[in-house]
Design a protein around this motif. Structure first.
Motif, PDB file in Angstrom:
ATOM      1  N   GLY A 116      27.028  70.574  52.302  1.00 31.87           N
ATOM      2  CA  GLY A 116      27.323  70.408  50.885  1.00 31.87           C
ATOM      3  C   GLY A 116      26.792  69.096  50.347  1.00 31.87           C
ATOM      4  N   TYR A 117      27.075  68.011  51.069  1.00 31.19           N
ATOM      5  CA  TYR A 117      26.638  66.694  50.589  1.00 31.19           C
ATOM      6  C   TYR A 117      25.123  66.513  50.714  1.00 31.19           C
ATOM      7  CZ  TYR A 117      31.038  64.984  49.033  1.00 31.19           C
ATOM      8  OH  TYR A 117      32.173  64.810  48.282  1.00 31.19           O
ATOM      9  N   ALA A 133      23.018  68.960  50.194  1.00 32.68           N
ATOM     10  CA  ALA A 133      22.510  69.700  49.025  1.00 32.68           C
ATOM     11  C   ALA A 133      22.669  68.866  47.754  1.00 32.68           C
ATOM     12  CB  ALA A 133      23.252  71.027  48.895  1.00 32.68           C
ATOM     13  N   ILE A 134      23.852  68.233  47.601  1.00 27.02           N
ATOM     14  CA  ILE A 134      24.103  67.400  46.411  1.00 27.02           C
ATOM     15  C   ILE A 134      23.091  66.242  46.382  1.00 27.02           C
ATOM     16  CG2 ILE A 134      25.747  65.784  45.324  1.00 27.02           C
ATOM     17  CD1 ILE A 134      28.011  67.560  46.602  1.00 27.02           C
ATOM     18  N   LEU A 138      19.482  67.407  45.565  1.00 24.66           N
ATOM     19  CA  LEU A 138      19.292  67.753  44.151  1.00 24.66           C
ATOM     20  C   LEU A 138      19.284  66.512  43.256  1.00 24.66           C
ATOM     21  CD1 LEU A 138      21.444  70.977  43.859  1.00 24.66           C
ATOM     22  CD2 LEU A 138      19.051  70.801  43.258  1.00 24.66           C
ATOM     23  N   LEU A 139      20.243  65.592  43.492  1.00 19.45           N
ATOM     24  CA  LEU A 139      20.327  64.404  42.633  1.00 19.45           C
ATOM     25  C   LEU A 139      19.141  63.465  42.852  1.00 19.45           C
ATOM     26  CD1 LEU A 139      24.160  63.574  42.703  1.00 19.45           C
ATOM     27  CD2 LEU A 139      22.853  64.599  40.847  1.00 19.45           C
ATOM     28  N   TYR A 149      15.882  65.212  41.559  1.00 26.80           N
ATOM     29  CA  TYR A 149      15.743  65.202  40.099  1.00 26.80           C
ATOM     30  C   TYR A 149      15.464  63.786  39.579  1.00 26.80           C
ATOM     31  CZ  TYR A 149      16.619  65.944  35.146  1.00 26.80           C
ATOM     32  OH  TYR A 149      16.481  65.992  33.778  1.00 26.80           O
ATOM     33  N   THR A 150      16.124  62.773  40.194  1.00 27.20           N
ATOM     34  CA  THR A 150      15.894  61.379  39.772  1.00 27.20           C
ATOM     35  C   THR A 150      14.426  60.999  39.995  1.00 27.20           C
ATOM     36  OG1 THR A 150      18.165  60.869  40.363  1.00 27.20           O
ATOM     37  CG2 THR A 150      16.708  58.992  40.061  1.00 27.20           C
ATOM     38  N   PHE A 205      11.891  63.070  40.183  1.00 18.02           N
ATOM     39  CA  PHE A 205      11.113  63.870  39.237  1.00 18.02           C
ATOM     40  C   PHE A 205      11.063  63.169  37.868  1.00 18.02           C
ATOM     41  CE2 PHE A 205      11.791  66.997  35.756  1.00 18.02           C
ATOM     42  CZ  PHE A 205      10.530  67.550  35.707  1.00 18.02           C
ATOM     43  N   LEU A 206      12.243  62.676  37.429  1.00 19.04           N
ATOM     44  CA  LEU A 206      12.303  61.968  36.142  1.00 19.04           C
ATOM     45  C   LEU A 206      11.506  60.669  36.183  1.00 19.04           C
ATOM     46  CD1 LEU A 206      15.888  62.058  34.573  1.00 19.04           C
ATOM     47  CD2 LEU A 206      13.809  63.140  33.776  1.00 19.04           C
ATOM     48  N   LYS A 261       7.887  61.431  35.994  1.00 17.72           N
ATOM     49  CA  LYS A 261       7.579  61.916  34.647  1.00 17.72           C
ATOM     50  C   LYS A 261       7.524  60.731  33.666  1.00 17.72           C
ATOM     51  CE  LYS A 261       8.834  65.945  31.972  1.00 17.72           C
ATOM     52  NZ  LYS A 261       9.801  66.985  31.711  1.00 17.72           N
ATOM     53  N   ALA A 262       8.487  59.782  33.819  1.00 20.66           N
ATOM     54  CA  ALA A 262       8.521  58.601  32.946  1.00 20.66           C
ATOM     55  C   ALA A 262       7.273  57.744  33.165  1.00 20.66           C
ATOM     56  CB  ALA A 262       9.778  57.790  33.237  1.00 20.66           C
ATOM     57  N   THR A 274       4.286  59.480  31.582  1.00 22.57           N
ATOM     58  CA  THR A 274       4.326  59.373  30.113  1.00 22.57           C
ATOM     59  C   THR A 274       3.930  57.967  29.670  1.00 22.57           C
ATOM     60  OG1 THR A 274       6.256  60.795  30.325  1.00 22.57           O
ATOM     61  CG2 THR A 274       5.720  60.055  28.125  1.00 22.57           C
ATOM     62  N   ASP A 275       4.414  56.952  30.428  1.00 25.33           N
ATOM     63  CA  ASP A 275       4.084  55.558  30.094  1.00 25.33           C
ATOM     64  C   ASP A 275       2.588  55.280  30.194  1.00 25.33           C
ATOM     65  OD1 ASP A 275       6.580  54.834  29.504  1.00 25.33           O
ATOM     66  OD2 ASP A 275       7.052  53.882  31.420  1.00 25.33           O
TER      67      ASP A 275
END
Lengths: 219, 50
Positions: free
Chosen positions: B25-26, B28-29, B32-33, B36-37, B39-40, B43-44, B47-48
């Motif tokens: 469970g942990y 997987a958490i 994902l976190l 995604y961080t 990935f962002l 992406k940032a 974009t910059d």
């Protein structure tokens, strides 16, 4: 303080709180007698669900504002909040079955809360597929706003499912002993801070993309 | 890849008590976190720089 500094401050808070929360989950909170160590999933599973609901409410509000005011900045906000909400609902739908398999011997049960949560996830999947594959900017934003508004009406159904129809796997009320309660509140603050930091970062990325698109369009 | 997946299964779902499921469970958490961080973050940066 500008948005960049707010985002940095929230990220620092999120990292500190998550460090504290993970320490409390694994070294402070006692192991639950009946379910054993797997119950520790609860400390991130429930705050993730609540964060997801709050962000979906915000996506609903920004979608309504976008349709009402026709201001693209609300669409950027709705998209950012919806994306982070989707992440947290995905966490809920992945950790739930892992916990369920250990505690109840089944990965999935077709009971009201799980089914309505899956429907919510599928509606949000539709939202992102629409964003991903549609080329008409304004029309896509409008249809996506309508999808986010409709999807939000499933949130109270997910929340009230146990009260309305009962559940064979979810208890109506959870009673926690003090150490568990303290751990839960710290985890809650940690997940909230992380959700806030991710949303602000995603919003900043969305705004930068919007500016770049505007520059490309203008002569 | 296959060896890594087998090891992952060994320390999660094949653990005799419920600790393995908590680990799964942990993991997987965390995946994902952190995923995604990152990935962002990429992406940032993209974009910059564009």
């Amino acid at each position: 303080m500008n948005l960049r500094n707010w985002t940095r401050a929230l990220w620092a808070l999120a990292v500190a709180l998550n460090g504290a929360a993970l320490y409390m989950v694994f070294f402070y909170a006692p192991v639950e007698m009946q379910m054993g160590a797997v119950q520790k999933i609860f400390y991130y599973h429930v705050p993730s669900a609540i964060s997801g609901y709050v962000l979906m409410f915000l996506a609903f509000v920004f979608s309504v504002l976008y349709l009402w005011k026709d201001d693209p900045s609300y669409d950027v906000l709705a998209h950012a909040t919806a994306e982070v909400a989707f992440l947290f609902i995905t966490i809920v739908l992945i950790t739930g079955p892992i916990w369920g398999r250990s505690a109840w011997g089944k990965w999935w049960v077709w009971e009201p809360r799980l089914t309505s949560a899956l429907i919510l996830w599928l509606m949000y999947s539709a939202y992102f597929l629409l964003r991903l594959f549609s080329r008409h900017e304004v029309r896509t934003a409008r249809i996506a706003a309508v999808v986010a508004i409709i999807a939000f009406f499933d949130v109270p159904i997910v929340h009230m499912a146990i009260t309305w129809w009962g559940s064979i796997v979810h208890p109506k009320k959870v009673v926690l002993e003090p150490a568990m309660r303290q751990t839960f509140f710290v985890s809650m603050a940690a997940v909230f801070a992380l959700a806030g930091a991710l949303t602000l970062t995603r919003w900043a990325v969305g705004r930068a993309e919007e500016r770049r698109l505007a520059q490309e369009v203008s002569p | 890849m296959t060896a890594a997946l087998a090891l992952l299964q060994e320390v999660t779902f094949k653990t005799p008590d419920t600790t393995g499921y908590a680990r799964a469970g942990y993991l997987a958490i965390g995946a994902l976190l952190v995923g995604y961080t990152l990935f962002l973050w990429f992406k940032a940066r993209k974009t910059d720089h564009s």
